[in-house]
Design an enzyme around this catalytic site. Structure first.
Site, PDB file in Angstrom:
ATOM      1  N   ASP A  21       0.860  -1.181   0.000  1.00  0.00           N
ATOM      2  CA  ASP A  21       0.000   0.000   0.000  1.00  0.00           C
ATOM      3  C   ASP A  21       0.895   1.229   0.000  1.00  0.00           C
ATOM      4  O   ASP A  21       1.968   1.241   0.633  1.00  0.00           O
ATOM      5  CB  ASP A  21      -0.917   0.025   1.228  1.00  0.00           C
ATOM      6  N   HIS A 164      -5.521   4.717   6.366  1.00  0.00           N
ATOM      7  CA  HIS A 164      -4.767   5.519   5.397  1.00  0.00           C
ATOM      8  C   HIS A 164      -3.314   5.706   5.802  1.00  0.00           C
ATOM      9  O   HIS A 164      -2.681   6.695   5.415  1.00  0.00           O
ATOM     10  CB  HIS A 164      -5.438   6.873   5.161  1.00  0.00           C
ATOM     11  N   ASP A 169      -2.790  -0.341   6.353  1.00  0.00           N
ATOM     12  CA  ASP A 169      -3.662  -0.697   5.233  1.00  0.00           C
ATOM     13  C   ASP A 169      -3.199  -1.985   4.559  1.00  0.00           C
ATOM     14  O   ASP A 169      -4.013  -2.809   4.128  1.00  0.00           O
ATOM     15  CB  ASP A 169      -3.701   0.445   4.210  1.00  0.00           C
TER      16      ASP A 169
END
Length: 569
Positions: A21, A164, A169
């Site tokens: 991510d 986030h 994530d």
């Protein structure tokens, strides 16, 4: 349709996934930079390692991004730059399947960063959990009727809540991945290949035809798709026949023309080969024999053109389809052959008119070429056979590799045009001479190989063994391998004894297919390939294009610089 056990590819429990991510300063690589990378490496449900770092994007972080991620400009001030992080991340992800939620976003940033900083993008297999979730789960079956990472993490009871931040994530995405794999496992998806097959854009009919690959060997070779009347629809090569043919029934095959072919196919026939060279040669021969409707290349390997000197008192250069001894070529197009003939005729001052001129001369009126000094006007009786003969020798000497004076004359004419500041004409002359040089070089390479009655060569197979090729008059007569630990010379003797008998035919290539001879030449001149034995020495002419390679390199550089200048202008 679930595959039999022996048809499965890589079991999912043995696949290494790197779930990644990114946090960025914008929504696209051309308008944003990476601020954080988080990745988790997993295999068989176990976490093997984690990778996490903040990254200094080189710019301030927009307020809306700070509000979303909590990452401020101050937090990344002392963080490494992306070019320092990439080598470590690429090593961490090496050999793994890259997984991300909305993978196109993350991979586009990583690929762009590699391109900007000179790192080769490894082009890994990529799995998007968003696409997989949309394939597995209906929207109404997910929390808040959404396929967002947060909704899927809640659905599968992830131990980590997405917030986030890259590593959190990525951890949540691992749980989502495992949850989705459990769902597709109940549908018979047990291998990585089946998982990739399961993604969208595959028609049921396309998926049902996977069994056409079931009986194929996992060996290099050539495959033929056959239609309802057993006609050959398509021919291709593969290092692993079963794996390659199976790809035609997956989402990785997106070409409309090939999908149409697969829909028509009734069976797949395979021809096992010793190695990739034999497969490539057999493909050429099968394309020529069957001319499949769905192949776009090499369906007419014999469709080449040659330049010859006509047999008359005042020879000229003619473009023909059927070569004879002394022909110059081959050329893949008639236009290319005509251009080479025109350049060579201009350099050697050969006539280009077509009427047959008797040895005693003629009384025709000279054409404009004679007035320009590009022809000696034998048609008007201004040049005898003996006076014309040096021009013919210039051409035959260049073609035979015994005299390169024609190239020197062409270069001198080019210098004369350039010194007169006729730069556009000089550029055209340079390009014409460069094309002629390439054609001469190709002609000498192929004819030298085709002249050898028998040549045996060996290439390392990368695993301690050898791949062998027996070449006779520019054609592959036999191929085989000696795996590591197997004495190679007895294998060579067996291959030579069983090799196809090749009788030389007419023409410079002794009747060989130019594409096949060129394919063999490229294989033979690869680094690491060794000559085992030859019936005669393999050598290219001393007075050929080889000595002009530096001139050709300079011409290519000049063309490239001109292209850059045109683009900038």
């Amino acid at each position: 349709m679930q595959l039999a056990f022996d048809e499965l590819g890589t079991p999912l429990r043995e696949v290494t996934f790197v779930v990644v991510d990114l946090e960025t300063t914008g929504g696209a690589p051309d308008g944003g930079n990476i601020t954080e990378i988080g990745a988790v490496k997993v295999r068989g449900g176990r976490v093997l390692g984690e990778f996490a770092t903040l990254i200094n994007p080189g710019t301030s972080i927009p307020p809306q991004i700070v509000a979303l991620t909590g990452i401020t400009t101050a937090m990344v001030h002392h963080a490494p730059r992306i070019e320092e992080v990439l080598p470590s991340f690429l090593e961490f992800a090496d050999g793994a399947v890259l997984v991300a939620h909305n993978a196109g976003f993350d991979t586009s940033f990583l690929k762009a960063a590699c391109g900007r900083h000179g790192y080769a993008w490894p082009n890994p297999t990529v799995l998007c959990t968003l696409k997989l979730a949309r394939r597995v789960l209906r929207r109404e079956h997910t929390p808040r009727r959404s396929h967002r990472l947060s909704a899927l993490a809640a659905l599968f009871g992830s131990a980590t809540t997405p917030n986030h931040r890259a590593l959190d994530d990525a951890r949540a995405c691992v749980d989502v991945l495992h949850g989705l794999l459990e769902r597709v496992g109940s549908l018979g998806v047990q291998s990585l290949e089946e998982l990739l097959d399961y993604l969208p854009d595959i028609t049921p009919a396309q998926r049902r035809k996977r069994d056409l690959a079931a009986g194929l060997p996992e060996r290099p070779g050539v495959y033929l798709f056959r239609g309802p009347s057993d006609e050959v629809l398509y021919v291709g090569t593969a290092s692993n026949l079963r794996r390659r043919v199976r790809q035609y029934f997956t989402s990785s095959e997106s070409r409309g023309r090939i999908k149409e072919m697969v829909a028509l196919a009734e069976r797949v026939e395979a021809v096992e080969c010793a190695h990739s060279l034999e497969a490539a040669v057999r493909e050429l021969r099968l394309l020529a024999a069957h001319r499949p409707a769905y192949n776009r290349r090499s369906r007419n390997p014999g469709k080449v053109w040659w330049v010859v000197l006509t047999d008359e008192p005042f020879p000229r250069l003619a473009v023909v389809r059927r070569p004879r001894d002394g022909a110059f070529g081959p050329f893949s197009s008639q236009a290319g052959a005509k251009a080479a003939a025109a350049t060579l005729a201009d350099i050697a001052v050969l006539r280009t008119c077509t009427p047959r001129i008797p040895a005693t001369g003629a009384s025709s009126r000279p054409c404009v070429l004679a007035e320009l000094g590009s022809c000696g006007a034998p048609c008007a009786g201004e040049q005898s056979v003996d006076e014309y003969r040096p021009s013919v020798r210039l051409v035959s000497g260049l073609v035979n590799g015994t005299d390169a004076t024609a190239l020197a004359l062409g270069s001198a004419k080019l210098a004369e045009i350039a010194s007169a500041h006729r730069f556009e004409r000089a550029a055209r002359r340079r390009d014409e001479l460069a094309s002629l040089l390439r054609a001469v070089g190709k002609h000498h390479r192929l004819t030298a190989l085709a002249a050898i009655g028998e040549l045996v060569a060996a290439a390392p197979d990368g695993a301690g063994g050898w791949e062998f090729a027996v070449v006779r008059h520019g054609r592959l007569a036999s191929a085989g391998v000696a795996r590591r630990g197997v004495p190679p010379l007895p294998v060579v003797d067996s291959l030579v004894a069983a090799a196809e008998t090749v009788l030389p035919g007419p023409g410079p290539l002794r009747g060989a297919n130019p594409e096949e001879t060129l394919l063999l030449w490229r294989w033979l001149t690869r680094p690491g390939v060794r000559l085992v034995r030859t019936s005669t020495p393999w050598a290219e002419p001393l007075h050929g294009a080889g000595r002009w390679q530096s001139w050709l390199d300079a011409a290519d550089t000049a063309v490239a610089l001109e292209a850059v200048g045109d683009a900038a202008g």
